[in-house]
Structures are given as C-alpha cells and as structure tokens.
Design an enzyme around this catalytic site. Structure first.
Site, mmCIF file in Angstrom:
data_model
loop_
_atom_site.group_PDB
_atom_site.id
_atom_site.type_symbol
_atom_site.label_atom_id
_atom_site.label_comp_id
_atom_site.label_asym_id
_atom_site.label_seq_id
_atom_site.Cartn_x
_atom_site.Cartn_y
_atom_site.Cartn_z
ATOM 1 C CB THR A 91 1.567 -10.311 -7.106
ATOM 2 O OG1 THR A 91 1.276 -9.022 -7.634
ATOM 3 C CG2 THR A 91 3.035 -10.396 -6.732
ATOM 4 C CG ASP B 170 -1.897 -1.148 1.212
ATOM 5 O OD1 ASP B 170 -2.255 -1.599 0.113
ATOM 6 O OD2 ASP B 170 -2.303 -1.607 2.297
HETATM 7 N N1 SAM Z 1 0.823 -8.611 -2.557
HETATM 8 C C1 SAM Z 1 -0.475 -8.699 -3.191
HETATM 9 C C2 SAM Z 1 -0.335 -8.494 -4.667
HETATM 10 O O1 SAM Z 1 0.720 -8.025 -5.116
HETATM 11 O O2 SAM Z 1 -1.264 -8.841 -5.404
HETATM 12 C C3 SAM Z 1 -1.487 -7.715 -2.561
HETATM 13 C C4 SAM Z 1 -1.175 -6.256 -2.719
HETATM 14 S S1 SAM Z 1 -2.310 -5.211 -1.850
HETATM 15 C C5 SAM Z 1 -2.153 -3.677 -2.639
HETATM 16 C C6 SAM Z 1 -1.440 -4.904 -0.323
HETATM 17 C C7 SAM Z 1 -1.835 -5.872 0.785
HETATM 18 O O3 SAM Z 1 -1.010 -5.631 1.923
HETATM 19 C C8 SAM Z 1 -3.271 -5.711 1.257
HETATM 20 O O4 SAM Z 1 -3.927 -6.967 1.178
HETATM 21 C C9 SAM Z 1 -3.146 -5.205 2.680
HETATM 22 O O5 SAM Z 1 -4.185 -5.631 3.510
HETATM 23 C C10 SAM Z 1 -1.797 -5.767 3.092
HETATM 24 N N2 SAM Z 1 -1.133 -4.998 4.166
HETATM 25 C C11 SAM Z 1 -0.971 -3.654 4.209
HETATM 26 N N3 SAM Z 1 -0.336 -3.288 5.329
HETATM 27 C C12 SAM Z 1 -0.096 -4.438 6.021
HETATM 28 C C13 SAM Z 1 0.531 -4.712 7.267
HETATM 29 N N4 SAM Z 1 1.006 -3.719 8.044
HETATM 30 N N5 SAM Z 1 0.623 -5.992 7.665
HETATM 31 C C14 SAM Z 1 0.120 -6.998 6.893
HETATM 32 N N6 SAM Z 1 -0.488 -6.793 5.710
HETATM 33 C C15 SAM Z 1 -0.594 -5.532 5.275
#
Ligand code: SAM
Length: 214
Positions: free
Chosen positions: A192, A117
């Site tokens: 991904t 994010d």
């Molecule tokens: N990695 C995957 C992809 O490339 O398709 C998902 C990308 S998505 C934009 C980012 C993911 O990171 C989200 O599912 C979010 O919930 C998770 N995330 C964000 N901050 C996080 C944290 N502090 N700990 C664990 N997960 C987190």
C-alpha cells in the site's frame, strides 16, 4: 490520511462513474453492478487506492470495492482510474461504521484493512477499524470461512487488534510481526502507499489473517 480539503472533491466524486453514490441501493445485489457472480473483496480505509488497483489488475475474476471516508483522498484514486479504467473495481465514499447498511449478510468474500488510523486515545478505541465493535459488523457481512487481512506498522494497534480478535467470534489463522521477512505470508504481497512509506523508513510491517468462527 488527511489531504487538504480539495474544493469541489465531493462533487467530483458524486459525478464520477467509478464511485457509487447510492451504495445502500446495491445491498444484497452488488453482482448486478458488476454484471457477474465473481467474489467480492473490499478494502476499508482505502486511501489513494494503489493496493486495490493492483489487486484488480492482477485478478480480473474478482470484484473489488474500495471504501474511503474522505472525498479529498478518494479523489486521488478516481484520478488514477480515469487514466486506467478497471472494470472490476469501484469506489464508495462512506464511513465504515455503517457498513452493514451497504452489504448484506455473507455478501463479502474478503476484507482488507491496511494501515488503519490508530486512534491512540483509549476513549477512541471503538473507532479503530479492528475494534470488537467493527469486527462484529464485519462478521455480519463476511461469507462463512472467509478472511480479514490486516497490515500495519503500528505495534500498539496491532497488539490491540490481536486482543480484540481473542474477545470476538473469530479465529486467528496467521500473524507475523515482520511481514517483509516472512517468506510464506509475504508471497504475492501488494504494498500500500503507507506500507511503502513506512517500510522504507525501516519499520517492520505486521500482518494478521482472521476468519469468523462457524
Ligand atoms: N490503506 C491506505 C494505505 O495503507 O496506504 C491508507 C491508510 S490511511 C492511514 C487510513 C485511511 O482510512 C484514511 O484514508 C482514512 O480516511 C480512512 N478511514 C479511516 N476511518 C474510516 C472509516 N470509518 N471508514 C472509511 N474510511 C476510513
């Protein structure tokens, strides 16, 4: 990634044999969970798990843990594992801010950060998973000489991350602004969900690999 809040997803995650609901108890002894001494690779912010599942399929001699903050997202990965169980892959619903509570010093052999994010507002910079604050946490759990791999299509986040690496106790091993046209770095690349989505729109994918200094 925010899916709509799926009713009961937290309970389903808690009951799933593929999710570790008490990860703190495994700190320093994750090999007992997998019942072998294979290297341990993690993905932080795993989303729906496509990337890590493909890694686990291709590399049975490596153990993988996917960490995801939201149960509604993690549930999608759990559903996939119900149709194809991979013994070398487990999931944790957890906020990576506290990652040093679940992994011991030097316990991790690789960290994947994919399409993290962006948190675009400056005042939220330390929430970015590649901020110096997070890099310091990863340094505590990453084995000497091991690697963090980061991919994104977000150029401001990527540039920020390059700067944070410079300010942290890490060495930049390699980077590219266009992974899919970089023959060397793209070798064996596993896409991904977000990478498929954004590269199909024509966005170049950026990637860096860094290692903690000795
Ligand atoms: N990695 C995957 C992809 O490339 O398709 C998902 C990308 S998505 C934009 C980012 C993911 O990171 C989200 O599912 C979010 O919930 C998770 N995330 C964000 N901050 C996080 C944290 N502090 N700990 C664990 N997960 C987190």
């Amino acid at each position: 990634m925010r899916l709509r809040n799926i009713t009961g997803s937290r309970e389903l995650i808690a009951d799933s044999p593929f999710c570790i609901s008490n990860p703190e108890t495994y700190r320093g002894r994750w090999h007992e969970l997998f019942q072998n001494n294979h290297p341990l690779y993690i993905e932080i912010g795993m989303g729906k798990g496509q990337f890590l599942m493909e890694h686990a399929r291709r590399n049975p001699e490596i153990n993988y843990i996917g960490i995801e903050k939201y149960s509604s997202v993690l549930l999608r990965a759990v559903e996939k594992m119900e149709t194809e169980e991979l013994p070398n892959l487990r999931f944790i619903r957890f906020d990576a801010e506290y990652i040093t509570n679940i992994f011991d010093q030097g316990e991790i052999d690789r960290i994947y950060l994919n399409f993290s994010d962006p948190w675009p507002k400056d005042r939220h910079a330390k929430r970015r998973l590649t901020s110096r604050q997070f890099l310091a946490r990863y340094r505590e759990i990453l084995n000497a000489g091991k690697i963090i791999e980061f991919k994104t299509d977000n150029r401001p986040l990527f540039d920020f991350s390059l700067e944070e690496v410079k300010e942290s106790d890490y060495t930049l091993l390699a980077f590219t602004y266009d992974l899919h046209h970089d023959e060397e770095l793209c070798q064996g690349n596993i896409m991904t969900e977000y990478e498929e989505k954004f590269s199909s729109l024509g966005n170049p994918i950026h990637k860096m690999m860094v290692t903690p200094n000795a």
